[in-house]
Design a protein around this motif. Structure first.
Motif, short mmCIF file in Angstrom:
data_model
loop_
_atom_site.label_atom_id
_atom_site.label_comp_id
_atom_site.label_asym_id
_atom_site.label_seq_id
_atom_site.Cartn_x
_atom_site.Cartn_y
_atom_site.Cartn_z
N CYS A 72 0.83 -1.20 0.00
CA CYS A 72 0.00 0.00 0.00
C CYS A 72 0.87 1.26 0.00
N VAL A 73 0.39 2.29 -0.66
CA VAL A 73 1.04 3.59 -0.67
C VAL A 73 0.26 4.52 0.24
N PHE A 74 0.95 5.18 1.16
CA PHE A 74 0.30 6.04 2.14
C PHE A 74 0.95 7.42 2.02
N GLU A 75 0.21 8.41 1.48
CA GLU A 75 0.78 9.72 1.23
C GLU A 75 -0.11 10.83 1.77
N HIS A 76 0.46 12.02 1.80
CA HIS A 76 -0.25 13.22 2.24
C HIS A 76 -0.02 14.32 1.22
N SER A 77 -1.08 15.05 0.89
CA SER A 77 -0.95 16.17 -0.05
C SER A 77 -1.43 17.45 0.60
N ASP A 78 -0.80 18.56 0.21
CA ASP A 78 -1.16 19.86 0.74
C ASP A 78 -1.06 20.87 -0.40
N MET A 79 -2.02 21.78 -0.44
CA MET A 79 -2.06 22.77 -1.53
C MET A 79 -1.34 24.05 -1.14
N ALA A 80 -0.90 24.77 -2.15
CA ALA A 80 -0.40 26.13 -1.98
C ALA A 80 -1.47 27.07 -2.50
N GLY A 81 -1.82 28.09 -1.69
CA GLY A 81 -2.85 29.04 -2.10
C GLY A 81 -4.17 28.36 -2.41
N ALA A 82 -4.64 27.54 -1.46
CA ALA A 82 -5.78 26.66 -1.73
C ALA A 82 -6.99 27.40 -2.27
N PHE A 83 -7.40 28.48 -1.60
CA PHE A 83 -8.66 29.12 -1.98
C PHE A 83 -8.59 29.80 -3.35
N LEU A 84 -7.37 30.04 -3.85
CA LEU A 84 -7.24 30.66 -5.16
C LEU A 84 -7.60 29.71 -6.29
N HIS A 85 -7.76 28.43 -5.97
CA HIS A 85 -8.12 27.46 -7.00
C HIS A 85 -9.58 27.56 -7.41
N GLU A 86 -10.39 28.22 -6.60
CA GLU A 86 -11.82 28.29 -6.89
C GLU A 86 -12.25 29.75 -7.05
N LYS A 87 -13.23 29.96 -7.87
CA LYS A 87 -13.84 31.27 -8.06
C LYS A 87 -15.25 31.24 -7.48
N ASN A 88 -15.60 32.29 -6.78
CA ASN A 88 -16.94 32.37 -6.22
C ASN A 88 -17.92 32.82 -7.30
N PRO A 89 -19.00 32.09 -7.51
CA PRO A 89 -19.96 32.50 -8.55
C PRO A 89 -20.63 33.84 -8.25
N LYS A 90 -20.64 34.26 -6.99
CA LYS A 90 -21.24 35.54 -6.62
C LYS A 90 -20.14 36.59 -6.52
N ARG A 91 -20.08 37.46 -7.52
CA ARG A 91 -19.05 38.51 -7.50
C ARG A 91 -19.53 39.66 -6.62
N ILE A 92 -18.58 40.25 -5.90
CA ILE A 92 -18.89 41.33 -4.96
C ILE A 92 -18.07 42.56 -5.34
N LEU A 93 -18.71 43.72 -5.32
CA LEU A 93 -18.00 44.97 -5.54
C LEU A 93 -17.31 45.40 -4.25
N ALA A 94 -16.02 45.69 -4.34
CA ALA A 94 -15.25 46.06 -3.16
C ALA A 94 -14.63 47.44 -3.35
N ARG A 95 -14.60 48.19 -2.26
CA ARG A 95 -13.97 49.50 -2.26
C ARG A 95 -12.56 49.37 -1.69
N LEU A 96 -11.58 49.94 -2.37
CA LEU A 96 -10.20 49.85 -1.91
C LEU A 96 -10.00 50.70 -0.66
#
Length: 251
Positions: free
Chosen positions: A5-29
């Protein structure tokens, strides 16, 4: 308990950047970074669409839903006992993935199967794979001969003890013989807690922090101390120094 058996662990870099939210929000700088344009001779401040997930209240939910859907699309089946554990079977061969946000523990019956899943996952996510030596505060040890896997939280518990019970501490030199006694129930009774003076913010923060650490260990490994932690949890909103000392006795 299988040497192949192979037993491994994976971890992402910048995890949340992989997904886009379908609800776009206007933001003020923030002030000092704001930009403007002139429309029909009038100065108008620019707002920006925010569609990545970092900093948004729904970031975790959106990411986990998409991450979970990845496994379902790959032909994995979520277990009924735990919806974030996925199993894919091909005859006697299998791949099991245990997901916690962007961390995944993988078990595959062969390196060939693991290589297929590893390549597919890295094509979708920017992730690193390595032998699984720990997962969510649990140490993982594997025998190179038999393949047997042993898990424990000794390192996590020792780090917790070093943090809360420094060298020279009386409780470190002479630990309590049990996590609680008969007096504890009366100390956290509603009548007793009504008479407590308002605790300091420092004590409250320390108490709740240690309580959370101990609760995690008790739920994962040390059920023998769970009753004491549940009782001490009743005093979390306004603890006393005596209750904090009893938390240290459990540690």
């Amino acid at each position: 308990n299988h040497p192949d058996c192979v037993f491994e662990h994976s971890d992402m870099a910048g995890a949340f950047l992989h997904e886009k939210n379908p609800k776009r929000i206007l933001a003020r700088l923030p002030e000092g970074l704001r930009t403007h344009q002139y429309v029909n001779g009038e100065k108008v401040e620019e707002y920006y669409w925010v569609d990545n997930l970092y900093g948004r209240h729904d970031a975790g939910r959106v990411f986990v839903r998409a991450h979970r859907q990845y496994f379902l699309d790959r032909g994995f089946v979520a277990t009924t006992a735990e919806p974030c554990i996925f199993v894919k079977r091909e005859g006697e061969n299998f791949v099991i993935a245990s997901m916690y946000v962007d961390d995944v523990a993988w078990v595959a019956s062969s390196e060939a199967l693991m290589a297929i899943e590893r390549a597919a996952y890295k094509e979708r996510y920017r992730a690193d794979f390595a032998a699984c030596t720990g997962f969510l505060g649990t140490t993982v040890e594997r025998c190179a001969v038999t393949g047997a896997v042993r898990t424990h939280q000794r390192g996590h518990i020792e780090r917790m003890a070093e943090k809360w019970l420094p060298e020279g501490s009386r409780l470190r030199e002479k630990p309590a013989d049990r996590p609680c006694d008969e007096k504890l129930v009366s100390l956290v009774s509603p009548a007793a807690r009504e008479g407590y003076e308002e605790c300091s913010p420092v004590l409250k923060k320390a108490y709740q922090s240690l309580l959370g650490e101990l609760l995690y260990v008790c739920l994962a490994r040390r059920g023998d101390a769970l009753y004491a932690i549940i009782m001490l949890g009743r005093g979390a909103s306004n603890p006393t120094t005596e209750l904090f000392h009893r938390l240290l006795m459990v540690a």
